[in-house]
Scaffold this motif. Sequence first.
Motif, mmCIF file in Angstrom:
data_model
loop_
_atom_site.group_PDB
_atom_site.id
_atom_site.type_symbol
_atom_site.label_atom_id
_atom_site.label_comp_id
_atom_site.label_asym_id
_atom_site.label_seq_id
_atom_site.Cartn_x
_atom_site.Cartn_y
_atom_site.Cartn_z
ATOM 1 N N UNK A 172 0.828 -1.206 0.000
ATOM 2 C CA UNK A 172 0.000 0.000 0.000
ATOM 3 C C UNK A 172 0.865 1.260 0.000
ATOM 4 N N UNK A 173 1.929 1.252 0.790
ATOM 5 C CA UNK A 173 2.832 2.411 0.814
ATOM 6 C C UNK A 173 3.486 2.607 -0.558
ATOM 7 N N UNK A 174 3.849 1.521 -1.207
ATOM 8 C CA UNK A 174 4.450 1.632 -2.542
ATOM 9 C C UNK A 174 3.428 2.099 -3.572
ATOM 10 N N UNK A 175 2.148 1.699 -3.414
ATOM 11 C CA UNK A 175 1.106 2.208 -4.311
ATOM 12 C C UNK A 175 1.016 3.723 -4.213
ATOM 13 N N UNK A 176 1.026 4.219 -2.988
ATOM 14 C CA UNK A 176 0.946 5.671 -2.769
ATOM 15 C C UNK A 176 2.166 6.357 -3.371
ATOM 16 N N UNK A 177 3.357 5.784 -3.133
ATOM 17 C CA UNK A 177 4.571 6.377 -3.689
ATOM 18 C C UNK A 177 4.501 6.414 -5.215
ATOM 19 N N UNK A 212 2.700 11.054 -10.552
ATOM 20 C CA UNK A 212 1.767 11.935 -11.249
ATOM 21 C C UNK A 212 1.677 13.302 -10.602
ATOM 22 N N UNK A 213 1.690 13.334 -9.277
ATOM 23 C CA UNK A 213 1.664 14.608 -8.552
ATOM 24 C C UNK A 213 2.936 15.395 -8.845
ATOM 25 N N UNK A 214 4.068 14.712 -8.848
ATOM 26 C CA UNK A 214 5.345 15.378 -9.110
ATOM 27 C C UNK A 214 5.376 15.960 -10.519
ATOM 28 N N UNK A 215 4.792 15.257 -11.478
ATOM 29 C CA UNK A 215 4.751 15.754 -12.858
ATOM 30 C C UNK A 215 3.877 16.986 -12.990
ATOM 31 N N UNK A 216 2.835 17.085 -12.177
ATOM 32 C CA UNK A 216 1.935 18.247 -12.222
ATOM 33 C C UNK A 216 2.579 19.484 -11.610
ATOM 34 N N UNK A 267 11.057 8.238 -11.988
ATOM 35 C CA UNK A 267 10.524 7.311 -12.985
ATOM 36 C C UNK A 267 11.076 5.912 -12.771
ATOM 37 N N UNK A 268 12.366 5.803 -12.511
ATOM 38 C CA UNK A 268 12.956 4.485 -12.238
ATOM 39 C C UNK A 268 12.336 3.850 -10.992
ATOM 40 N N UNK A 269 12.183 4.637 -9.954
ATOM 41 C CA UNK A 269 11.570 4.124 -8.726
ATOM 42 C C UNK A 269 10.127 3.700 -9.003
ATOM 43 N N UNK A 270 9.414 4.473 -9.793
ATOM 44 C CA UNK A 270 8.032 4.143 -10.141
ATOM 45 C C UNK A 270 7.966 2.794 -10.861
ATOM 46 N N UNK A 322 1.915 6.508 -7.093
ATOM 47 C CA UNK A 322 0.922 7.500 -7.505
ATOM 48 C C UNK A 322 1.474 8.915 -7.406
ATOM 49 N N UNK A 323 2.431 9.122 -6.523
ATOM 50 C CA UNK A 323 3.007 10.458 -6.349
ATOM 51 C C UNK A 323 3.821 10.913 -7.558
#
Length: 153
Positions: free
Chosen positions: A51-56, A61-65, A78-81, A58-59
């Motif tokens: 769950x923590x990795x799902x949130x990370x 997209x927030x960072x790109x905005x 991107x690599x971490x994603x 998803x972030x």
Amino acid sequence: MLIDGTHRRWLAATLILTLGATAFYVVTARAAIGPTGGGTIPGLVFGGVAAALFVFCALLGVRRKMPTVRIGRAQTWLRAHIWLGLFTVPLVFLHAGFRVNGALALALVLVFAAVIVSGIFGLVAQQLVPRSMTRRVPMETIYEQIERVLEQL
């Protein structure tokens, strides 16, 4: 190229984490009295980390905005994603004890599989489409560069 030698460390880390999580699962499953799953302590640990990795993930997209907020390099995000997103696959299976019990669990697994497959498809498309376009349409140019190309012609 999106996937190159700079991903070796991420791949190695993902493999090591997967092996470690699997070893932890095997040890705790042998010691468990009943079946392992999401309601057990190991299952909750795997589920919480996933769950923590799902949130990370998803972030990203927030960072790109918010490109003006500089929290790490975009390539590192991107690599971490990519790699941490892939690491969630074994975590989800370990969390569930390799079982899908019920309609809700099946629906969640199908949605999760769709997300992972679409992510892999997108990654492959990012690798192949630009190369294919430059090979098939070599004289194509970016809109912002039209004036510069006209001057050269």
